[in-house]
Motif scaffolding. Structure first.
Motif, PDB file in Angstrom:
ATOM      1  N   GLN A 237       0.830  -1.207   0.000  1.00 33.81           N
ATOM      2  CA  GLN A 237       0.000   0.000   0.000  1.00 33.81           C
ATOM      3  C   GLN A 237       0.866   1.259   0.000  1.00 33.81           C
ATOM      4  OE1 GLN A 237      -2.292  -1.058   3.527  1.00 33.81           O
ATOM      5  NE2 GLN A 237      -4.158  -1.218   2.288  1.00 33.81           N
ATOM      6  N   ARG A 238       1.960   1.219   0.745  1.00 34.89           N
ATOM      7  CA  ARG A 238       2.863   2.386   0.773  1.00 34.89           C
ATOM      8  C   ARG A 238       3.477   2.623  -0.600  1.00 34.89           C
ATOM      9  NH1 ARG A 238       4.413   0.549   6.217  1.00 34.89           N
ATOM     10  NH2 ARG A 238       6.160  -0.615   5.346  1.00 34.89           N
ATOM     11  N   GLN A 239       3.785   1.530  -1.307  1.00 36.48           N
ATOM     12  CA  GLN A 239       4.346   1.723  -2.647  1.00 36.48           C
ATOM     13  C   GLN A 239       3.289   2.290  -3.590  1.00 36.48           C
ATOM     14  OE1 GLN A 239       6.948   2.637  -3.955  1.00 36.48           O
ATOM     15  NE2 GLN A 239       8.208   0.781  -4.005  1.00 36.48           N
ATOM     16  N   ARG A 240       2.044   1.925  -3.406  1.00 39.12           N
ATOM     17  CA  ARG A 240       0.961   2.516  -4.200  1.00 39.12           C
ATOM     18  C   ARG A 240       0.851   4.020  -3.929  1.00 39.12           C
ATOM     19  NH1 ARG A 240      -2.923  -1.280  -6.344  1.00 39.12           N
ATOM     20  NH2 ARG A 240      -2.336  -3.412  -5.793  1.00 39.12           N
ATOM     21  N   ILE A 241       1.056   4.403  -2.676  1.00 33.26           N
ATOM     22  CA  ILE A 241       1.039   5.834  -2.333  1.00 33.26           C
ATOM     23  C   ILE A 241       2.183   6.556  -3.040  1.00 33.26           C
ATOM     24  CG2 ILE A 241       1.328   7.492  -0.447  1.00 33.26           C
ATOM     25  CD1 ILE A 241       0.028   5.298   1.388  1.00 33.26           C
ATOM     26  N   GLY A 242       3.362   5.916  -3.052  1.00 32.50           N
ATOM     27  CA  GLY A 242       4.503   6.493  -3.760  1.00 32.50           C
ATOM     28  C   GLY A 242       4.246   6.645  -5.254  1.00 32.50           C
ATOM     29  N   ILE A 243       3.560   5.669  -5.829  1.00 31.11           N
ATOM     30  CA  ILE A 243       3.218   5.742  -7.256  1.00 31.11           C
ATOM     31  C   ILE A 243       2.207   6.853  -7.507  1.00 31.11           C
ATOM     32  CG2 ILE A 243       2.122   4.481  -9.157  1.00 31.11           C
ATOM     33  CD1 ILE A 243       3.318   1.907  -7.908  1.00 31.11           C
ATOM     34  N   ALA A 244       1.226   6.986  -6.600  1.00 32.05           N
ATOM     35  CA  ALA A 244       0.235   8.061  -6.737  1.00 32.05           C
ATOM     36  C   ALA A 244       0.916   9.430  -6.699  1.00 32.05           C
ATOM     37  CB  ALA A 244      -0.799   7.955  -5.621  1.00 32.05           C
ATOM     38  N   ARG A 245       1.881   9.579  -5.812  1.00 31.03           N
ATOM     39  CA  ARG A 245       2.621  10.848  -5.729  1.00 31.03           C
ATOM     40  C   ARG A 245       3.395  11.104  -7.026  1.00 31.03           C
ATOM     41  NH1 ARG A 245       6.947  11.266  -1.003  1.00 31.03           N
ATOM     42  NH2 ARG A 245       7.765   9.506  -2.199  1.00 31.03           N
ATOM     43  N   ALA A 246       3.980  10.057  -7.585  1.00 34.27           N
ATOM     44  CA  ALA A 246       4.734  10.211  -8.832  1.00 34.27           C
ATOM     45  C   ALA A 246       3.837  10.617  -9.998  1.00 34.27           C
ATOM     46  CB  ALA A 246       5.472   8.917  -9.158  1.00 34.27           C
ATOM     47  N   LEU A 247       2.555  10.219  -9.941  1.00 37.89           N
ATOM     48  CA  LEU A 247       1.626  10.523 -11.026  1.00 37.89           C
ATOM     49  C   LEU A 247       0.980  11.899 -10.901  1.00 37.89           C
ATOM     50  CD1 LEU A 247      -0.294   7.120 -11.255  1.00 37.89           C
ATOM     51  CD2 LEU A 247       1.364   8.007 -12.905  1.00 37.89           C
ATOM     52  N   ALA A 248       1.185  12.572  -9.780  1.00 36.31           N
ATOM     53  CA  ALA A 248       0.428  13.787  -9.468  1.00 36.31           C
ATOM     54  C   ALA A 248       0.514  14.851 -10.553  1.00 36.31           C
ATOM     55  CB  ALA A 248       0.893  14.357  -8.124  1.00 36.31           C
TER      56      ALA A 248
END
Length: 323
Positions: free
Chosen positions: A160-171
């Motif tokens: 889940q934390r890596q998904r959060i990191g991916i979401a931040r990268a897509l911002a």
């Protein structure tokens, strides 16, 4: 896929070795030593090699998180090396990174919503209701509930934390994402979920990836082309099917021989490399791999081979340097 997005020419990154009372420079660690490659729009270029070969340093240098010592990094034809900070900051909107450790890359004092919104705030890309809407949207895109925005990173699992990191990268709607071993810290069952998510996002948003990893099976699954690194340089760069079907460089052959086979009855000849990887602070002359190579010739000890075209791929080896 023939249109280039990023071009790397003669890239080097050296770290000084300092000693003594006056902190004098007595040597250099040649983490990246003369890289040349191109990343095409919409592809996934995999970068593999042993630990310490310079993969992560390469990724960070491309995004200017580490300033290169020499060389060119051309993004859509424009050299980023040496750009003024303000111009580089504008270009960075198009290039983001997903880090290896999904816990260390998240500030524990910030909520998930604040973490994802940080790029939006820095680049003044959204505010107010639009900012909140964008946070919720990004969480949904990576498979998380928008209600998680008020929680903190330690409340989530590694995946889940890596998904959060991916979401931040897509911002900021980037074009290029450098994924630095994004699944190596995760359980095997979670790795496949993150890999599938990255592939779905690539199709949805027309993303281009530089995917850094040491797990060849993961790289084979996600990559279009694969570059094999050894001691700061690329020794072979090829389409993944060609690379796995017929590796040319002796180092690539040794790497692929170590990949486990899913067939328990299959007999595989394992190539065991003698000795250890030389120190990047004192690399051997000539070909960096010659100290461990079973096919070493006299020329390998004195002349460094160039990465050149061999039958539709690129190889840096004197075995293929025929006139």
């Amino acid at each position: 896929m023939n249109e280039s997005l990023l071009e790397v020419n003669h890239l080097t990154k050296y770290f000084p070795i300092k000693k003594g009372l006056f902190n004098r420079t007595v040597g250099q660690v040649k983490a990246v030593d003369g890289l040349n490659f191109t990343i095409f729009k919409g592809e996934t270029l995999g970068l593999v090699g042993e630990s310490g070969c310079g993969k992560s340093t390469t990724g960070r240098s491309l995004l200017q998180l580490l300033r290169p010592t020499t060389g060119e990094i051309k993004y859509e034809g424009r050299n980023m090396v040496g750009l003024p900070p303000e111009e580089l900051r504008r270009l960075r909107k198009d290039m983001q990174m997903v880090f290896q450790d999904p816990y260390a890359s998240l500030n524990p004092r910030m909520t998930v919503g604040e973490l994802i919104a940080e790029p939006l705030d820095i680049h003044q890309a959204a505010s107010g209701k639009e900012r909140t809407r964008r946070i919720d949207e990004l969480l949904e895109i990576v498979g998380l509930n928008s209600r998680y925005a008020d929680r903190y990173g330690h409340e989530f699992s590694g995946g889940q934390r890596q998904r959060i990191g991916i979401a931040r990268a897509l911002a900021l709607n980037p074009k290029l994402i450098v994924a630095d071993e994004p699944v190596s810290a995760l359980d095997v069952s979670i790795q496949s979920q993150i890999i599938n998510l990255l592939q779905d996002l690539q199709d949805q948003f027309k993303l281009t990836y530089l995917f850094i990893a040491h797990d060849l099976s993961v790289v084979k699954h996600i990559s279009s082309r694969i570059g094999v690194m050894y001691l700061g340089g690329i020794v072979e760069l090829a389409n993944k099917r060609e690379l796995f079907a017929e590796p040319l460089h002796p180092y690539t052959q040794a790497l692929l021989s170590a990949v486990p086979s899913p067939d328990p009855l299959a007999k595989k000849s394992r190539i065991v490399l003698p000795g250890d990887v030389p120190s990047p602070a004192n690399p051997p002359p000539g070909c960096a791999f010659h100290t461990r190579c079973h096919a070493c010739m006299a020329v390998c000890r004195t002349d460094k081979p160039e990465l050149r075209d061999v039958g539709g791929r690129q190889v840096a080896c004197h075995l293929y340097n025929q006139a």
